[in-house]
Enzyme design. Sequence first.
Site, mmCIF file in Angstrom:
data_model
loop_
_atom_site.group_PDB
_atom_site.id
_atom_site.type_symbol
_atom_site.label_atom_id
_atom_site.label_comp_id
_atom_site.label_asym_id
_atom_site.label_seq_id
_atom_site.Cartn_x
_atom_site.Cartn_y
_atom_site.Cartn_z
ATOM 1 N N SER A 137 0.725 1.389 3.878
ATOM 2 C CA SER A 137 2.044 1.997 3.908
ATOM 3 C C SER A 137 2.976 1.079 3.130
ATOM 4 O O SER A 137 2.636 0.586 2.058
ATOM 5 C CB SER A 137 2.504 2.178 5.357
ATOM 6 O OG SER A 137 3.788 2.747 5.427
ATOM 7 N N TYR A 151 9.367 8.843 -2.454
ATOM 8 C CA TYR A 151 8.295 7.871 -2.204
ATOM 9 C C TYR A 151 8.312 7.410 -0.747
ATOM 10 O O TYR A 151 7.265 7.383 -0.086
ATOM 11 C CB TYR A 151 8.445 6.667 -3.137
ATOM 12 C CG TYR A 151 7.504 5.534 -2.802
ATOM 13 C CD1 TYR A 151 6.150 5.623 -3.086
ATOM 14 C CD2 TYR A 151 7.971 4.373 -2.188
ATOM 15 C CE1 TYR A 151 5.277 4.590 -2.774
ATOM 16 C CE2 TYR A 151 7.117 3.337 -1.877
ATOM 17 C CZ TYR A 151 5.774 3.448 -2.168
ATOM 18 O OH TYR A 151 4.916 2.415 -1.844
ATOM 19 N N LYS A 155 5.549 7.644 2.632
ATOM 20 C CA LYS A 155 5.122 6.527 3.488
ATOM 21 C C LYS A 155 5.542 6.758 4.943
ATOM 22 O O LYS A 155 4.833 6.345 5.864
ATOM 23 C CB LYS A 155 5.681 5.204 2.953
ATOM 24 C CG LYS A 155 5.104 4.813 1.600
ATOM 25 C CD LYS A 155 3.572 4.735 1.631
ATOM 26 C CE LYS A 155 2.977 4.282 0.323
ATOM 27 N NZ LYS A 155 1.485 4.227 0.357
#
Length: 281
Positions: A137, A151, A155
């Site tokens: 992660s 983005y 995660k």
Amino acid sequence: MKNQDKTWFITGTSQGIGLILVKQLLAQGYNVAATARNAESLKKAVGISSPNFLPLEVDLVNESSVKQAVKDTLAKFESIEYLVNNAGYGLIGGIEESSDKEVRANFDVNVFGLLNVTRAILPHMRAAKYGHIINLSSVFGLLAGAGWGIYCSTKFAVEAISEALVQEVNPFGIKVTLIEPGYVRTNFLNSSSLITSSAPIEAYTGIRDAVRSHQEDLPGKQLGDPEKVAALIVEVTKWPEPPLHLLTGSDAYQFANYKIDSLKNEIEANKEFTFSTDFEA
């Protein structure tokens, strides 16, 4: 179980932490099945010829490709003890700037690719009643900043998947760990691992500054040592009770505590309003 009897399946191994991890594991005598988009490029990058090394050309968003890679790994090494979902890339750009195609492509690799690999390997780990899944992660899976919303959201998804997964697979003796790095000194910021939105909007001056900083100022100055991050990934699999969350880097520690403190303060500041929505006793 000796190292040569243990097999690692690692995605995204042609560069960065993934490549370093492959090299470290082979040096320690482990079996390593490593995936990349191009097997020949992967072989050259690893530079090691060993019967313990299985380079695999895999399209992570194609379930059939993933299943074949897992089948090939089991045919060669008979088992998979450790899965490292490392493949992924960054998309930098504002929410308004990021096209549907760009967003879906980022989720395809960072989230759906991870799910494809995890689903393909879990039946074998369950049957063996042993396994450890390492999901790469980021500390930015805990907080997000302007220009990184897409983005970071991928995660965030990896964090949620892992938090649920660890509860689901614990009865089968399978462990799950999230590696949450801060900025690591790899080529992530100046390679194909980071793309920018194709239709920038100049009005977002703060985002333009963030793009410039990440492409021009930060590379080569990141605090994280990728060799140490890779070594810690190997080490955590040896711990009797590995954590679900494992931050790497002092910057990650600071970012995470900033999020904890700001979230706690906001929750407490609005506690009266939160409680006011309950039914009257």
